[in-house]
Design an enzyme around this catalytic site. Structure first.
Site, short mmCIF file in Angstrom:
data_model
loop_
_atom_site.label_atom_id
_atom_site.label_comp_id
_atom_site.label_asym_id
_atom_site.label_seq_id
_atom_site.Cartn_x
_atom_site.Cartn_y
_atom_site.Cartn_z
N ASP A 1 0.83 -1.10 -0.21
CA ASP A 1 0.06 -0.11 0.12
C ASP A 1 1.00 1.23 0.04
O ASP A 1 1.89 1.14 0.94
CB ASP A 1 -0.92 -0.14 1.35
N HIS B 1 -0.53 4.55 0.00
CA HIS B 1 -1.03 5.70 0.54
C HIS B 1 -0.47 6.23 1.74
O HIS B 1 -0.36 5.45 2.80
CB HIS B 1 -2.47 5.56 0.69
N SER C 1 -5.47 -4.11 2.09
CA SER C 1 -4.77 -3.89 3.28
C SER C 1 -5.18 -4.33 4.66
O SER C 1 -4.49 -4.57 5.58
CB SER C 1 -4.25 -2.54 3.40
CO1 B1M Z 1 -5.41 5.29 -4.05
N1 B1M Z 1 -7.20 4.24 -3.72
N2 B1M Z 1 -5.09 4.13 -5.51
N3 B1M Z 1 -4.19 6.63 -4.57
N4 B1M Z 1 -6.51 6.76 -3.26
C1 B1M Z 1 -8.09 5.03 -2.54
C2 B1M Z 1 -7.78 4.47 -1.40
C3 B1M Z 1 -9.59 4.35 -3.29
C4 B1M Z 1 -10.71 4.53 -2.33
C5 B1M Z 1 -9.90 5.47 -4.39
C6 B1M Z 1 -11.21 5.10 -4.96
O1 B1M Z 1 -11.35 3.92 -5.59
N5 B1M Z 1 -12.18 5.78 -4.71
C7 B1M Z 1 -9.09 3.02 -3.95
C8 B1M Z 1 -9.20 1.74 -3.03
C9 B1M Z 1 -10.13 0.92 -3.20
C10 B1M Z 1 -10.13 -0.22 -2.84
O2 B1M Z 1 -9.16 -0.78 -1.89
N6 B1M Z 1 -11.31 -1.14 -2.57
C11 B1M Z 1 -7.73 3.46 -4.29
C12 B1M Z 1 -7.14 2.94 -5.43
C13 B1M Z 1 -7.88 1.52 -6.12
C14 B1M Z 1 -5.50 3.04 -5.71
C15 B1M Z 1 -4.89 2.24 -6.84
C16 B1M Z 1 -4.94 0.71 -6.76
C17 B1M Z 1 -5.29 2.64 -8.01
C18 B1M Z 1 -4.46 1.83 -9.22
O3 B1M Z 1 -3.08 2.11 -9.30
N7 B1M Z 1 -5.46 1.44 -10.12
C19 B1M Z 1 -3.29 2.73 -6.50
C20 B1M Z 1 -2.66 1.83 -5.06
C21 B1M Z 1 -1.29 1.67 -5.17
C22 B1M Z 1 -1.01 0.82 -3.89
O4 B1M Z 1 -1.20 1.19 -3.11
N8 B1M Z 1 -0.45 -0.43 -4.13
C23 B1M Z 1 -3.63 4.16 -5.98
C24 B1M Z 1 -2.77 5.06 -5.86
C25 B1M Z 1 -3.11 6.32 -5.31
C26 B1M Z 1 -2.15 7.61 -5.59
C27 B1M Z 1 -0.57 7.24 -5.55
C28 B1M Z 1 -2.40 8.12 -6.79
C29 B1M Z 1 -2.57 8.50 -4.53
C30 B1M Z 1 -1.79 8.30 -2.85
C31 B1M Z 1 -0.69 9.29 -2.84
C32 B1M Z 1 -0.14 9.26 -1.51
O5 B1M Z 1 -0.81 9.05 -0.46
N9 B1M Z 1 1.20 9.71 -1.24
C33 B1M Z 1 -3.96 7.97 -4.17
C34 B1M Z 1 -5.13 8.71 -3.41
C35 B1M Z 1 -4.77 10.11 -3.24
C36 B1M Z 1 -6.22 8.43 -3.08
C37 B1M Z 1 -7.39 8.84 -2.50
C38 B1M Z 1 -8.14 9.66 -3.54
C39 B1M Z 1 -7.15 9.86 -1.44
C40 B1M Z 1 -6.40 9.11 -0.26
C41 B1M Z 1 -6.08 10.21 0.91
O6 B1M Z 1 -5.03 10.76 0.88
N10 B1M Z 1 -7.03 10.67 1.75
C42 B1M Z 1 -8.41 7.51 -2.11
C43 B1M Z 1 -9.86 7.81 -1.91
C44 B1M Z 1 -10.23 7.68 -0.46
O7 B1M Z 1 -9.48 7.64 0.46
N11 B1M Z 1 -11.46 7.81 -0.19
C45 B1M Z 1 -7.61 6.54 -2.73
C46 B1M Z 1 -6.79 11.87 2.68
C47 B1M Z 1 -6.10 11.04 4.02
C48 B1M Z 1 -6.05 12.10 4.94
O8 B1M Z 1 -7.12 10.17 4.45
O9 B1M Z 1 -5.60 8.29 4.34
O10 B1M Z 1 -7.89 7.94 5.13
P1 B1M Z 1 -6.70 8.68 4.88
O11 B1M Z 1 -6.47 9.11 6.50
C49 B1M Z 1 -7.22 9.59 7.49
C50 B1M Z 1 -8.01 8.30 8.29
O12 B1M Z 1 -8.24 7.22 7.29
C51 B1M Z 1 -7.03 8.15 9.52
O13 B1M Z 1 -6.51 9.55 9.77
C52 B1M Z 1 -6.70 10.26 8.65
C53 B1M Z 1 -7.28 11.58 8.79
O14 B1M Z 1 -7.11 12.19 9.99
N12 B1M Z 1 -5.92 7.11 9.24
C54 B1M Z 1 -5.22 6.80 10.54
C55 B1M Z 1 -5.11 6.99 8.35
N13 B1M Z 1 -4.20 5.94 8.68
C56 B1M Z 1 -4.27 5.92 10.26
C57 B1M Z 1 -3.28 5.33 11.03
C58 B1M Z 1 -3.64 5.59 12.35
C59 B1M Z 1 -4.69 6.17 12.92
C60 B1M Z 1 -5.52 6.91 11.99
O15 B1M Z 1 -2.96 4.85 13.34
C61 B1M Z 1 -1.91 4.10 13.01
#
Ligand code: B1M
Length: 215
Positions: free
Chosen positions: A98, A100, A151
Protein backbone atom coordinates in the site's frame (compact mmCIF):
# COMPACT_ATOMS: atom_id res chain seq x y z
CA UNK A 1 -13.70 31.92 -6.09
CA UNK A 2 -13.62 32.85 -2.39
CA UNK A 3 -10.40 31.85 -0.62
CA UNK A 4 -11.44 28.60 1.03
CA UNK A 5 -13.34 27.33 -1.97
CA UNK A 6 -10.33 28.18 -4.08
CA UNK A 7 -8.07 26.19 -1.76
CA UNK A 8 -10.36 23.19 -1.90
CA UNK A 9 -10.47 23.54 -5.68
CA UNK A 10 -6.67 23.55 -5.81
CA UNK A 11 -6.62 20.07 -4.30
CA UNK A 12 -9.23 18.75 -6.72
CA UNK A 13 -7.54 20.36 -9.74
CA UNK A 14 -3.99 19.59 -8.59
CA UNK A 15 -3.14 23.25 -9.04
CA UNK A 16 -0.04 24.28 -7.12
CA UNK A 17 0.66 27.74 -8.49
CA UNK A 18 -0.17 30.29 -5.82
CA UNK A 19 -0.87 27.64 -3.20
CA UNK A 20 1.46 29.15 -0.61
CA UNK A 21 -0.07 32.61 -1.00
CA UNK A 22 -3.55 31.25 -0.47
CA UNK A 23 -2.47 29.22 2.55
CA UNK A 24 -0.72 32.23 4.07
CA UNK A 25 -3.89 34.27 3.65
CA UNK A 26 -6.03 31.49 5.10
CA UNK A 27 -3.81 31.26 8.18
CA UNK A 28 -4.66 34.86 9.03
CA UNK A 29 -8.13 33.73 10.08
CA UNK A 30 -7.91 29.98 10.51
CA UNK A 31 -5.54 27.62 12.33
CA UNK A 32 -3.53 25.32 10.04
CA UNK A 33 -5.19 22.16 11.33
CA UNK A 34 -8.64 23.54 10.63
CA UNK A 35 -7.54 24.43 7.10
CA UNK A 36 -6.46 20.83 6.60
CA UNK A 37 -9.51 19.22 8.18
CA UNK A 38 -12.25 21.50 6.91
CA UNK A 39 -10.95 22.52 3.51
CA UNK A 40 -8.12 20.41 2.10
CA UNK A 41 -9.44 17.02 3.21
CA UNK A 42 -12.78 17.85 1.73
CA UNK A 43 -10.99 18.38 -1.58
CA UNK A 44 -9.29 14.98 -1.23
CA UNK A 45 -12.67 13.42 -0.58
CA UNK A 46 -13.97 14.86 -3.84
CA UNK A 47 -10.89 13.46 -5.62
CA UNK A 48 -11.65 10.01 -4.16
CA UNK A 49 -15.27 10.23 -5.29
CA UNK A 50 -14.33 11.35 -8.81
CA UNK A 51 -11.71 8.62 -9.12
CA UNK A 52 -14.03 6.01 -7.68
CA UNK A 53 -16.73 6.87 -10.19
CA UNK A 54 -14.35 6.86 -13.14
CA UNK A 55 -14.48 10.63 -13.68
CA UNK A 56 -10.84 11.19 -12.82
CA UNK A 57 -7.76 9.34 -14.03
CA UNK A 58 -4.95 8.17 -11.78
CA UNK A 59 -2.26 10.69 -12.85
CA UNK A 60 -4.59 13.49 -11.80
CA UNK A 61 -5.20 11.83 -8.45
CA UNK A 62 -1.45 11.76 -8.01
CA UNK A 63 -1.24 15.48 -8.81
CA UNK A 64 -3.93 16.22 -6.24
CA UNK A 65 -2.02 14.17 -3.69
CA UNK A 66 1.15 16.15 -4.46
CA UNK A 67 -0.65 19.44 -3.87
CA UNK A 68 -2.13 18.07 -0.64
CA UNK A 69 1.32 17.04 0.55
CA UNK A 70 2.83 20.40 -0.38
CA UNK A 71 0.04 22.17 1.51
CA UNK A 72 0.54 20.06 4.63
CA UNK A 73 4.32 20.57 4.46
CA UNK A 74 3.77 24.33 4.20
CA UNK A 75 1.33 24.42 7.12
CA UNK A 76 3.18 22.06 9.42
CA UNK A 77 5.72 24.53 10.87
CA UNK A 78 2.83 26.81 11.79
CA UNK A 79 0.96 24.19 13.74
CA UNK A 80 0.56 24.38 17.46
CA UNK A 81 2.70 22.09 19.49
CA UNK A 82 2.03 21.32 23.15
CA UNK A 83 5.76 21.42 23.84
CA UNK A 84 5.40 18.10 25.68
CA UNK A 85 8.01 15.46 25.10
CA UNK A 86 8.60 11.87 25.92
CA UNK A 87 4.98 10.81 26.31
CA UNK A 88 5.69 7.58 24.46
CA UNK A 89 7.02 6.12 21.26
CA UNK A 90 5.19 4.71 18.25
CA UNK A 91 6.46 2.97 15.16
CA UNK A 92 4.21 3.99 12.28
CA UNK A 93 4.00 2.51 8.78
CA UNK A 94 1.77 2.00 5.79
CA UNK A 95 1.44 -1.76 5.38
CA UNK A 96 2.92 -3.98 2.70
CA UNK A 97 1.51 -3.40 -0.80
CA UNK A 98 0.00 0.00 0.00
CA UNK A 99 1.45 3.37 -1.07
CA UNK A 100 -1.07 5.74 0.52
CA UNK A 101 0.64 7.90 3.09
CA UNK A 102 -1.12 11.24 3.43
CA UNK A 103 -3.24 10.05 6.36
CA UNK A 104 -0.34 8.28 8.03
CA UNK A 105 1.78 11.41 7.78
CA UNK A 106 -1.01 13.47 9.34
CA UNK A 107 -1.07 11.03 12.23
CA UNK A 108 2.70 11.51 12.53
CA UNK A 109 2.31 15.30 12.68
CA UNK A 110 -0.49 15.24 15.25
CA UNK A 111 1.29 12.77 17.52
CA UNK A 112 4.64 14.53 17.18
CA UNK A 113 3.09 17.88 18.05
CA UNK A 114 1.53 16.34 21.12
CA UNK A 115 4.55 14.89 22.82
CA UNK A 116 5.03 11.52 21.14
CA UNK A 117 8.11 10.27 19.41
CA UNK A 118 7.12 8.88 16.02
CA UNK A 119 9.31 6.53 14.07
CA UNK A 120 7.75 6.81 10.63
CA UNK A 121 8.91 3.94 8.44
CA UNK A 122 7.12 5.06 5.29
CA UNK A 123 5.02 3.03 2.88
CA UNK A 124 4.83 -0.64 1.79
CA UNK A 125 6.38 -1.94 4.97
CA UNK A 126 6.35 -5.67 5.68
CA UNK A 127 5.55 -6.69 9.23
CA UNK A 128 9.09 -8.05 9.76
CA UNK A 129 10.50 -4.54 9.24
CA UNK A 130 7.84 -2.94 11.40
CA UNK A 131 8.48 -5.38 14.23
CA UNK A 132 12.24 -5.03 13.96
CA UNK A 133 11.95 -1.25 14.31
CA UNK A 134 9.52 -1.59 17.20
CA UNK A 135 11.88 -3.88 19.11
CA UNK A 136 14.95 -1.87 18.18
CA UNK A 137 13.50 1.49 19.18
CA UNK A 138 11.61 0.04 22.15
CA UNK A 139 8.34 1.35 20.84
CA UNK A 140 5.32 1.42 23.14
CA UNK A 141 2.86 1.03 20.28
CA UNK A 142 2.82 -0.18 16.67
CA UNK A 143 0.70 1.91 14.31
CA UNK A 144 -0.35 0.65 10.90
CA UNK A 145 -2.14 2.53 8.15
CA UNK A 146 -3.65 1.22 4.94
CA UNK A 147 -6.28 2.47 2.52
CA UNK A 148 -6.81 -0.45 0.21
CA UNK A 149 -9.34 -3.13 0.98
CA UNK A 150 -6.56 -5.68 0.59
CA UNK A 151 -4.63 -3.83 3.32
CA UNK A 152 -7.29 -4.82 5.82
CA UNK A 153 -6.33 -8.44 5.10
CA UNK A 154 -2.64 -7.60 5.38
CA UNK A 155 -3.31 -6.03 8.77
CA UNK A 156 -5.00 -9.20 9.93
CA UNK A 157 -2.03 -11.27 8.76
CA UNK A 158 0.32 -8.85 10.50
CA UNK A 159 -1.50 -9.29 13.80
CA UNK A 160 -1.30 -13.07 13.36
CA UNK A 161 2.42 -12.72 12.77
CA UNK A 162 2.83 -10.68 15.96
CA UNK A 163 0.92 -13.42 17.80
CA UNK A 164 3.15 -16.08 16.28
CA UNK A 165 6.27 -14.23 17.32
CA UNK A 166 4.98 -13.96 20.88
CA UNK A 167 5.10 -10.16 21.02
CA UNK A 168 1.39 -9.34 20.99
CA UNK A 169 1.21 -8.51 24.69
CA UNK A 170 4.23 -6.28 24.38
CA UNK A 171 2.83 -4.21 21.51
CA UNK A 172 -0.59 -2.61 21.51
CA UNK A 173 -1.53 -1.91 17.89
CA UNK A 174 -3.25 1.15 16.51
CA UNK A 175 -4.90 0.81 13.10
CA UNK A 176 -6.31 3.41 10.73
CA UNK A 177 -7.17 4.03 7.10
CA UNK A 178 -10.20 4.49 4.94
CA UNK A 179 -10.89 0.83 4.14
CA UNK A 180 -11.12 -0.22 7.79
CA UNK A 181 -14.26 -0.13 9.84
CA UNK A 182 -14.54 0.15 13.58
CA UNK A 183 -16.43 -3.10 13.82
CA UNK A 184 -13.87 -5.03 11.74
CA UNK A 185 -11.09 -3.89 14.09
CA UNK A 186 -12.95 -4.01 17.39
CA UNK A 187 -14.71 -7.29 16.72
CA UNK A 188 -12.92 -9.40 14.11
CA UNK A 189 -9.34 -8.28 14.69
CA UNK A 190 -9.63 -7.85 18.46
CA UNK A 191 -10.79 -11.44 18.57
CA UNK A 192 -7.66 -12.82 16.94
CA UNK A 193 -5.01 -10.49 18.36
CA UNK A 194 -3.54 -11.60 21.66
CA UNK A 195 -2.63 -8.02 22.58
CA UNK A 196 -4.67 -4.83 22.43
CA UNK A 197 -5.77 -3.55 19.03
CA UNK A 198 -7.64 -0.27 18.51
CA UNK A 199 -9.21 1.57 15.61
CA UNK A 200 -8.71 5.28 14.98
CA UNK A 201 -11.10 7.00 12.59
CA UNK A 202 -8.78 9.98 12.26
CA UNK A 203 -5.52 11.37 13.59
CA UNK A 204 -7.22 12.92 16.62
CA UNK A 205 -8.73 9.66 17.70
CA UNK A 206 -5.25 8.20 17.18
CA UNK A 207 -3.91 10.77 19.64
CA UNK A 208 -6.66 10.05 22.16
CA UNK A 209 -5.94 6.33 21.93
CA UNK A 210 -2.21 6.87 22.40
CA UNK A 211 -2.96 8.95 25.50
CA UNK A 212 -5.12 6.12 26.81
CA UNK A 213 -2.56 3.40 26.11
CA UNK A 214 0.22 5.42 27.76
CA UNK A 215 -1.85 6.52 30.78
CO1 B1M B 1 -5.54 5.50 -4.20
N1 B1M B 1 -7.15 4.46 -3.79
N2 B1M B 1 -4.91 4.07 -5.31
N3 B1M B 1 -4.10 6.70 -4.65
N4 B1M B 1 -6.56 6.89 -3.32
C1 B1M B 1 -8.09 5.07 -2.75
C2 B1M B 1 -7.76 4.57 -1.34
C3 B1M B 1 -9.50 4.52 -3.28
C4 B1M B 1 -10.56 4.38 -2.19
C5 B1M B 1 -9.98 5.46 -4.40
C6 B1M B 1 -11.32 5.06 -4.99
O1 B1M B 1 -11.40 4.08 -5.70
N5 B1M B 1 -12.36 5.80 -4.69
C7 B1M B 1 -9.08 3.16 -3.93
C8 B1M B 1 -9.08 1.93 -3.02
C9 B1M B 1 -10.19 0.98 -3.35
C10 B1M B 1 -10.11 -0.32 -2.65
O2 B1M B 1 -9.15 -0.78 -2.12
N6 B1M B 1 -11.23 -0.97 -2.67
C11 B1M B 1 -7.68 3.48 -4.41
C12 B1M B 1 -6.99 2.75 -5.43
C13 B1M B 1 -7.80 1.69 -6.13
C14 B1M B 1 -5.66 3.01 -5.77
C15 B1M B 1 -4.80 2.22 -6.78
C16 B1M B 1 -4.93 0.70 -6.73
C17 B1M B 1 -5.12 2.74 -8.18
C18 B1M B 1 -4.44 2.05 -9.31
O3 B1M B 1 -3.23 1.94 -9.34
N7 B1M B 1 -5.24 1.57 -10.20
C19 B1M B 1 -3.38 2.68 -6.39
C20 B1M B 1 -2.83 1.80 -5.25
C21 B1M B 1 -1.39 1.62 -5.26
C22 B1M B 1 -0.95 0.85 -4.02
O4 B1M B 1 -1.17 1.28 -2.91
N8 B1M B 1 -0.37 -0.29 -4.25
C23 B1M B 1 -3.66 4.05 -5.81
C24 B1M B 1 -2.75 5.11 -5.83
C25 B1M B 1 -3.03 6.37 -5.34
C26 B1M B 1 -2.11 7.58 -5.54
C27 B1M B 1 -0.62 7.22 -5.55
C28 B1M B 1 -2.45 8.23 -6.85
C29 B1M B 1 -2.57 8.52 -4.39
C30 B1M B 1 -1.79 8.32 -3.07
C31 B1M B 1 -0.71 9.34 -2.87
C32 B1M B 1 -0.13 9.24 -1.47
O5 B1M B 1 -0.76 8.88 -0.50
N9 B1M B 1 1.11 9.59 -1.38
C33 B1M B 1 -4.00 8.00 -4.14
C34 B1M B 1 -4.99 8.74 -3.45
C35 B1M B 1 -4.66 10.16 -3.13
C36 B1M B 1 -6.24 8.18 -3.08
C37 B1M B 1 -7.48 8.86 -2.45
C38 B1M B 1 -8.16 9.66 -3.56
C39 B1M B 1 -7.22 9.79 -1.28
C40 B1M B 1 -6.46 9.19 -0.11
C41 B1M B 1 -6.07 10.24 0.89
O6 B1M B 1 -4.92 10.66 0.92
N10 B1M B 1 -7.02 10.73 1.69
C42 B1M B 1 -8.30 7.61 -1.97
C43 B1M B 1 -9.78 7.85 -1.85
C44 B1M B 1 -10.30 7.73 -0.44
O7 B1M B 1 -9.60 7.48 0.51
N11 B1M B 1 -11.58 7.82 -0.31
C45 B1M B 1 -7.74 6.52 -2.78
C46 B1M B 1 -6.78 11.75 2.67
C47 B1M B 1 -6.19 11.12 3.95
C48 B1M B 1 -5.92 12.18 5.00
O8 B1M B 1 -7.14 10.21 4.44
O9 B1M B 1 -5.51 8.29 4.46
O10 B1M B 1 -7.97 7.94 5.00
P1 B1M B 1 -6.78 8.78 5.03
O11 B1M B 1 -6.40 9.11 6.54
C49 B1M B 1 -7.35 9.53 7.52
C50 B1M B 1 -7.94 8.37 8.32
O12 B1M B 1 -8.13 7.21 7.57
C51 B1M B 1 -7.00 8.22 9.48
O13 B1M B 1 -6.52 9.52 9.70
C52 B1M B 1 -6.58 10.33 8.52
C53 B1M B 1 -7.34 11.61 8.79
O14 B1M B 1 -7.05 12.19 9.99
N12 B1M B 1 -5.84 7.33 9.39
C54 B1M B 1 -5.26 6.83 10.52
C55 B1M B 1 -5.15 6.87 8.34
N13 B1M B 1 -4.15 6.10 8.74
C56 B1M B 1 -4.18 6.05 10.08
C57 B1M B 1 -3.37 5.38 11.00
C58 B1M B 1 -3.67 5.52 12.35
C59 B1M B 1 -4.73 6.31 12.78
C60 B1M B 1 -5.54 6.97 11.87
O15 B1M B 1 -2.94 4.93 13.31
C61 B1M B 1 -1.87 4.09 12.98
Amino acid sequence: LPLFERLERRIVDGERNGLEDDLTEAMQTTPPLAIINDTLLSGMKTVGDLFGSGQMQLPFVLQSAEVMKAAVAFLEPHMESTGDEGKGRIVLATVKGDVHDIGKNLVDIILSNNGYEVINLGIKQPIATILEAAVDKRADVIGMSGLLVKSTVVMKENLEELNARGVAEQFPVLLGGAALTRSYVENDLAEIYEGKVSYARDAFEGLALMDRVMA
